[in-house]
Design a protein around this motif. Structure first.
Motif, mmCIF file in Angstrom:
data_model
loop_
_atom_site.group_PDB
_atom_site.id
_atom_site.type_symbol
_atom_site.label_atom_id
_atom_site.label_comp_id
_atom_site.label_asym_id
_atom_site.label_seq_id
_atom_site.Cartn_x
_atom_site.Cartn_y
_atom_site.Cartn_z
ATOM 1 N N SER A 27 0.828 -1.217 0.000
ATOM 2 C CA SER A 27 0.000 0.000 0.000
ATOM 3 C C SER A 27 0.856 1.256 0.000
ATOM 4 C CB SER A 27 -0.928 -0.004 1.206
ATOM 5 O OG SER A 27 -1.803 -1.105 1.156
ATOM 6 N N ASP A 30 2.106 1.673 -3.437
ATOM 7 C CA ASP A 30 0.997 2.169 -4.254
ATOM 8 C C ASP A 30 0.897 3.685 -4.140
ATOM 9 O OD1 ASP A 30 -2.101 2.960 -4.307
ATOM 10 O OD2 ASP A 30 -1.858 1.166 -5.545
ATOM 11 N N ARG A 34 1.560 6.439 -7.153
ATOM 12 C CA ARG A 34 0.524 7.407 -7.555
ATOM 13 C C ARG A 34 1.078 8.829 -7.560
ATOM 14 N NH1 ARG A 34 -4.113 4.998 -8.511
ATOM 15 N NH2 ARG A 34 -4.338 2.930 -7.623
ATOM 16 N N SER A 95 -5.584 5.622 -1.602
ATOM 17 C CA SER A 95 -4.334 4.911 -1.375
ATOM 18 C C SER A 95 -3.848 5.103 0.062
ATOM 19 C CB SER A 95 -3.284 5.394 -2.373
ATOM 20 O OG SER A 95 -2.124 4.627 -2.293
ATOM 21 N N ARG A 108 -9.966 -1.787 -3.222
ATOM 22 C CA ARG A 108 -8.795 -2.201 -4.013
ATOM 23 C C ARG A 108 -9.239 -2.798 -5.351
ATOM 24 N NH1 ARG A 108 -3.608 -2.457 -1.957
ATOM 25 N NH2 ARG A 108 -4.251 -2.566 0.205
ATOM 26 N N ASP A 115 -7.939 1.710 -12.623
ATOM 27 C CA ASP A 115 -6.554 1.817 -13.102
ATOM 28 C C ASP A 115 -6.415 1.208 -14.494
ATOM 29 O OD1 ASP A 115 -5.757 3.099 -10.815
ATOM 30 O OD2 ASP A 115 -4.703 1.374 -9.948
ATOM 31 N N LEU A 176 1.023 -0.522 -10.659
ATOM 32 C CA LEU A 176 -0.079 -0.401 -9.713
ATOM 33 C C LEU A 176 -1.040 -1.575 -9.824
ATOM 34 C CD1 LEU A 176 -0.940 3.401 -9.943
ATOM 35 C CD2 LEU A 176 -0.043 2.180 -7.957
ATOM 36 N N LEU A 179 0.687 -4.613 -8.310
ATOM 37 C CA LEU A 179 0.717 -4.531 -6.849
ATOM 38 C C LEU A 179 -0.654 -4.804 -6.238
ATOM 39 C CD1 LEU A 179 3.025 -1.445 -6.166
ATOM 40 C CD2 LEU A 179 3.488 -3.834 -5.627
ATOM 41 N N ALA A 180 -1.698 -4.282 -6.861
ATOM 42 C CA ALA A 180 -3.047 -4.530 -6.350
ATOM 43 C C ALA A 180 -3.415 -6.003 -6.468
ATOM 44 C CB ALA A 180 -4.060 -3.663 -7.091
#
Length: 192
Positions: A27, A30, A34, A95, A108, A115, A176, A179-180
């Protein structure tokens, strides 16, 4: 025999420990990505939006002028980068919530979907601008389009440089989304 039946049914307890706060690092990354995305897309939008060059022709009264808004694909590029920059800014608070509450699952998933949409939009905008920059540098002999970057050198350099931040934003979106996906898969393992 009894132990083998427990293993098949899943009755045995596992000695492997799972970390509850393992998504905090994801997180935080993230959030950093961003912020990098805001800087990259904002810089691209500003660089392209201020691209202009004027060349004299024979006399000082007749001039050739090249501006970004002479090309519809450059206008699209500026608009798309501004939209994506605003999206990055609007998702930074979400985020931050993920850093504090790393178990948030629904938001998420929503971010992954949005995204992906923004990734497609940014890719389209960057691709259209890239095609025009390529034509400006190399021309097209089949269509009798001559390269104009020999005359409008500063204009072409700024237009080419503005593409860097946009393609950096594309890489940020890919990271991103990955990672999510990792964070969601870790949450799934914790809930099982």
């Amino acid at each position: 025999m009894m132990k083998a039946e427990q293993l098949e049914v899943g009755g045995a307890t596992s000695k492997v420990s799972t970390r509850v706060g393992s998504n905090k690092g994801i997180s935080a990354m993230d959030l950093v990505l961003r912020i990098v995305g805001v800087v990259g897309t904002l810089a691209s939008s500003i660089a392209m939006g201020t691209t202009e060059q004027t060349l004299p022709f024979f006399t000082r009264f007749v001039r050739f002028n090249a501006q970004y808004d002479d090309f519809p694909s450059f206008r699209l590029f500026v608009i798309v980068n501004a939209i994506v920059c605003a999206y990055f800014v609007l998702t930074i608070p979400l985020s931050i919530v993920h850093v504090m509450r790393s178990a948030a699952r629904g938001s998420r998933i929503l971010l992954v979907i949005l995204d992906t949409v923004m990734l497609a939009l940014l890719t389209a905008g960057a691709s259209t601008a890239t095609s025009i920059v390529y034509l400006a540098h190399n021309g097209n002999s089949s269509a009798n389009w001559l390269p104009v970057c020999q005359q409008f050198n500063n204009f072409c350099q700024r237009a080419s440089g503005s593409l860097i931040g946009s393609f950096g934003g594309i890489v940020v979106f890919i990271l991103l989304i990955l990672l999510a996906a990792i964070a969601l898969s870790r949450q799934r393992k914790h809930s099982l």
